[in-house]
Each structure stands twice: as C-alpha cells, then as structure tokens.
Motif scaffolding. Sequence first.
Motif, PDB file in Angstrom:
ATOM      1  N   ILE A 164      10.028   8.195   1.013  1.00 64.11           N
ATOM      2  CA  ILE A 164       8.640   8.059   0.560  1.00 64.11           C
ATOM      3  C   ILE A 164       8.065   6.805   1.197  1.00 64.11           C
ATOM      4  CG2 ILE A 164       7.226   7.552  -1.473  1.00 64.11           C
ATOM      5  CD1 ILE A 164       9.034   9.180  -3.166  1.00 64.11           C
ATOM      6  N   ALA A 165       6.831   6.902   1.677  1.00 60.14           N
ATOM      7  CA  ALA A 165       6.153   5.708   2.205  1.00 60.14           C
ATOM      8  C   ALA A 165       4.943   5.414   1.334  1.00 60.14           C
ATOM      9  CB  ALA A 165       5.708   5.943   3.643  1.00 60.14           C
ATOM     10  N   ALA A 166       4.635   4.139   1.174  1.00 63.59           N
ATOM     11  CA  ALA A 166       3.491   3.779   0.329  1.00 63.59           C
ATOM     12  C   ALA A 166       2.945   2.428   0.755  1.00 63.59           C
ATOM     13  CB  ALA A 166       3.925   3.698  -1.133  1.00 63.59           C
ATOM     14  N   ALA A 167       1.633   2.296   0.566  1.00 62.68           N
ATOM     15  CA  ALA A 167       1.010   0.978   0.803  1.00 62.68           C
ATOM     16  C   ALA A 167       0.815   0.319  -0.557  1.00 62.68           C
ATOM     17  CB  ALA A 167      -0.328   1.166   1.499  1.00 62.68           C
ATOM     18  N   HIS A 168       1.364  -0.851  -0.726  1.00 64.36           N
ATOM     19  CA  HIS A 168       1.206  -1.573  -1.995  1.00 64.36           C
ATOM     20  C   HIS A 168       0.332  -2.795  -1.847  1.00 64.36           C
ATOM     21  CE1 HIS A 168       4.970   0.691  -2.802  1.00 64.36           C
ATOM     22  NE2 HIS A 168       4.325   0.894  -3.927  1.00 64.36           N
ATOM     23  N   THR A 169       0.254  -3.301  -0.627  1.00 63.88           N
ATOM     24  CA  THR A 169      -0.559  -4.494  -0.398  1.00 63.88           C
ATOM     25  C   THR A 169      -1.608  -4.143   0.661  1.00 63.88           C
ATOM     26  OG1 THR A 169       1.029  -5.145   1.259  1.00 63.88           O
ATOM     27  CG2 THR A 169       1.282  -6.141  -0.934  1.00 63.88           C
ATOM     28  N   GLY A 170      -2.548  -5.047   0.835  1.00 60.08           N
ATOM     29  CA  GLY A 170      -3.562  -4.837   1.877  1.00 60.08           C
ATOM     30  C   GLY A 170      -4.524  -3.721   1.530  1.00 60.08           C
ATOM     31  N   LEU A 171      -4.646  -3.412   0.230  1.00 64.45           N
ATOM     32  CA  LEU A 171      -5.505  -2.282  -0.149  1.00 64.45           C
ATOM     33  C   LEU A 171      -6.989  -2.625  -0.081  1.00 64.45           C
ATOM     34  CD1 LEU A 171      -3.346  -0.829  -3.061  1.00 64.45           C
ATOM     35  CD2 LEU A 171      -3.531   0.000  -0.725  1.00 64.45           C
ATOM     36  N   LYS A 172      -7.287  -3.910   0.150  1.00 65.14           N
ATOM     37  CA  LYS A 172      -8.710  -4.272   0.307  1.00 65.14           C
ATOM     38  C   LYS A 172      -9.106  -4.341   1.773  1.00 65.14           C
ATOM     39  CE  LYS A 172      -9.066  -6.741  -4.025  1.00 65.14           C
ATOM     40  NZ  LYS A 172      -8.804  -8.037  -4.616  1.00 65.14           N
TER      41      LYS A 172
END
Length: 595
Positions: free
Chosen positions: A453-461
């Motif tokens: 599974i890949a996910a973005a947790h940071t840099g969402l802004k």
Amino acid sequence: MPVYAPLYRYTGHSCSIMDNRDNQQFSTMFRDIASILALQGDDPFRIRAYRRAAQTLASLSEPVRNVARRDALESLPGIGKTLAREIQELLETGRLRYYEHLITTVPDGLLPLLRLPSLSTEQVRSLWRTHDISSMKQLAQVFHAECLPFDVPTLAALEKEIAAWERAQYRMLLGVALPRADILLERLARLPLVEQVSLAGSLRRGAAMVGDINIVMASPDPPRLMHVCNQQPEIRQVLETAQTSTVVVTSEGLCVSFVAVLPPQFASALHYYTGSAAHLTALRRLAQRRRLDLTQYGVMQLERGQYLTVATEEDMYDLLGLPCIAPELREDSGEIEAAEAGNLPALVTLEDIRGDLHVQSDWSNGAHSLEDIAQMGQRLGYQYVAICDYATAAAADRGLTPAQLEAQIAAIRRLNATLPETFRLLTGVEVDLSPDGEVAFDTGLLQELDVVIAAAHTGLKEPRHKLTRRLCKAMEHPLVDILAHPTGRMLGRQVMPSIDMEAVLETAVETGTYLEINSHVLRLDLPDTYVRQARDLGVTLALGSEAQNIQEMRTMRLGVLTARRGWLGPDQLLNTLTYGGLLRRLHDSGVSNVT
Ligand code: DGT
C-alpha cells in the motif's frame, strides 16, 4: 500489476458529478468576487460582469470543462477574454490567483455573510462597518440577542439561514453517530410500546457526516412513546417535543430526532424520514404522473383523497412501478432513472466482505499484536487480514525499517503455520511517499509481500499539480498494489488537500492500481462520489480499516456503507475475493508472493 477491462482513457465525458461540481464551484467563486468588489465600491461594470458569469456557470447544462475543450468559453453569455482566461486557470490549476488575493482583502468570516441570500451587500457592509460583525458566529449571537436593525421579512429569512448554519456546525461523524444510534435502537426495540423501529435520515443512507440521528418507530400510542423517549438516560436536553415527534440532545452533544407513527403508517414514515429530500422530490414528480402523492402518512390517491396502505418500502416503490431503491442510493443522483431502466446495482453487503486489507499492529503504530489481530479477524468471520504497518526507508520515529519488516514477514509466516486453515494473515506494508512520489524502500522486500500500500501522509498542502503528480507517480510504481486514503481528507476539517482526482482515477485505470476505501472513522476516503466515478471507469476498490486497535476493525461497516453509496457491487471490491482468489489476483499482477 493487473489490468482490468474495460481499460479506457478517462476523457471527462462520463464524470458529470465532478465536472458539474466545477460549474458550481467556479460560479460561487465569481459570485464571491462580485460581492467583494461591490463591498469595496469597485467599478459597477466589473461587478456585473462577475455576477453574470456566475449565473452563466450555475445554469450551464454541460460541464464547463467540455466547453473549454471545444475552445468555446467566449461563446458563453457574459464570458469575455478575461473571464475565459480565469476559467481556464481554474480548470488547469484548481486555483484562481485573483480570487485568492481578493479574499485576503476582507476579514475571513465575511464571505459567508456575503453569501446569505437574505442580506444585500449594503447590509453586510453596514453590519461590518457599523456593528463590527464579520462572521456568522457574531451574526448569530447578535441575532439571538434581537439587536439587528432589519425589517421583519429580512429577519424572518435570516432566522432560517442562521438556523441552517447552526445545524451545519454540529454535523456528526457517521462512525460516531452509528454506534450511539445502535444502542438507542436496541433499547427502544425492547419497549412494549414499540412495534417497529428503524434508523432513518442521512444516517440510514450512510452519509459520511450527519446532522442528527433520525429514528422512526411504530407504536399504538405515539404520544406516550414520545414521553418515554424524552426520559432516556443519555438525554441532556429536550429541544422540541410534540405528540408524534421529539428532538433531543444527548449528554455527548448528539442531536436525536424521534418520530412515532401508528403501525399502518410505518413504511411511509420510514421512507419519508429516510429521504433524502432531493430523492423524495424526484419520486413525488413520478408519483404525480400516476395520480399519487407520497407523504409521511401513506401514499395518497389524489383523485379519491384516500391513503393506500403500504406495508413495506418495497410496496411503496412497487406502486410507482419501481424496484426498491436501497437507502444509500437515495440522493437523486441517477438512482430513479436506473430503477426505471432496471439497471440498479446489486450492492455489496458486509456479509460479502472476506477480509480487511489494511490493519496496523504493535510492530509500528498499532496497539495490538499479530496474534490479537488474527483472533479478531476470525471473530469477524474473515478469511484474511493484511498487516500493513508503516514502513520507512530511513529509520524515522515511526514505521518499520527494512530489517524490522523482514522480521515481521517471518513472524507472520510462523503465526500462519499455527492458525486454522480457514484464516491467514497477509504480509504487507504501508509505505510513505517521498516529496516527489518515490517509493523509497527495499524493492526485494516489497516483492516478497502479499500487499503493498502506498500513501501520502505529509505534504498534503502542496500545490494541486505537485500532490497529484506525487500520487500518480506512486501508482506507476510496479510494486504498489493499493493507493491508500487517496484524497487525504479528514472529515470535519474545513480544508481538503487539493488533488486532481480525474488524473488520479485515470492513472488508477492505466496502472491497474486498486484505490482504497479507508473506513477509518475520520476518513471514509475515497469519498462516495469518487467511488462511483472509479467504478464507472472500471477501477477495483479495496476496503481497509487502517485499524490501529482491533476494535477499529469494526469500522469496515462504515467502509461498506461508503462503497454502497458509490454504487459498488461485490465484484468491484477486492475484499469479496476468497483468500485463494485474492492471492491469485495479487499474484497475477506479478508483484506479490504467496505467504
Ligand atoms: P442531515 O440530518 O442534514 O444529515 O440530513 P437528513 O437527510 O437526515 O435530513 P433531516 O434529518 O433534516 O430529515 C430527515 C429526512 O426527512 C430528510 O432526508 C427528508 C425528510 N424531510 C425532512 N424535512 C423535509 C422537508 O422539508 N421536505 C422534504 N421533502 N423532506 C423533508
């Protein structure tokens, strides 16, 4: 990676929900610009131009993106060169720099006031300049203190708008409201006064956020039952009470609305209070063609002025010549047309789910051991649970290092050897993305896993194009199976990450990546409207609780509701596959090994 038929490039023509939302969003922005310019006494021609453009966009019968594709923006009424350029900027970047600048020139809270239909710009200016009111909260306070200098019709209109705003402030998470409603329903069902009881409203429809808990009951004595409802132990305050309905607030601050009717009226009342209002309105139009009217008391034969008794919701739809439409679909978003054409989907149910594809253990952020998770998985009747702890290439403060992941794979294999044949843990991982979307992790190890599974947790802004590119790049990685919580939204928070979902969906189709429906109480991500678009494009979805505690594995129910709202059948979800079928599917993609 597996490739699914039908594989076709997303062109935008089939995604009317998203594109028509563009029309409405851009229209609101142009209306805001006109209001701010008017507030600042700007050039009346400019103000009129933005108002006209807002109207044009709001009433446009096709997605503005399609008009732009034909290079025909300037043929729209009131859209000249400048406005066409601004629409183009919005379509390309999701932002409008002029708008972003303009809203910084007035207080943050003033825009909602400017959007109130009951107040003119002049009145908002007077509230702001003379009375120092620059937010809905301040306006509501002054309104309730009866200090507003407006005439009676304006005050009456304002009262409704403020009440709607106040209600909207207290929307509850589905995952908070549902367990509380279950407790109430179970207790009410045991009362001798109650013959039938059901959830209704947006909670029954499975909406991610709900305004209140609606409960409908059948009773031989509705007034007495309302009295009993008002006496329930968790009730802090009775807001409004009458013979057949009562609205209360619980000690946790949840709003509950009870309705009681006589037993023959139950099906009609349940149908009415399940809504949605838009679905009811569309259905009533259909009913009128058959000289019928739908009310909360029954189905009225218009010519005779008599009610027909309906015993169930199925009977009600039958009277309209339709199959019963599941509550989760009742949003007037094509379900009536689908029912008329015999094309309603056979929706997935919780019983179809054979496993959870995203659970975290005490090897990373989770509270429970692999053994506890395996036990809970079996208790829930699953065939498998995928252990997808956070992993990180660098030894950061959270997440498994490659060495730890290797040890965990071995531990899962040892544990699986001791479990009954009917249940297995799957080896997996949730890898974080680097700022440019790289999956920087030991490839050999990823190849060994059942699920990546890949996910973005940071840099969402990050700006829209950058965040979108990052997610797409992750999906292009040959070893990534699932993109987790794709939009990154957190329910109840005002700001959503800005992502071009068209591009994400298109990349999911091209790469065969599964998109997660994360059932965490705060996420429900993908949101239902995107689930439906993904389904229409042939993308397969994957349910995962992202439980960090075995109790949270029960949120699968919320994920299934979201899937149903996205019109998903069992075949469109990875989790309905058997253990063997799932491994074959993942293995066929050439990225996973059998544990
Ligand atoms: P919510 O509470 O904002 O999350 O949404 P709902 O759909 O639960 O709305 P609610 O609780 O105000 O009312 C429950 C249902 O009752 C609603 O979905 C449709 C029906 N209903 C209530 N008021 C009206 C109304 O004024 N017109 C129509 N057509 N239906 C109504």
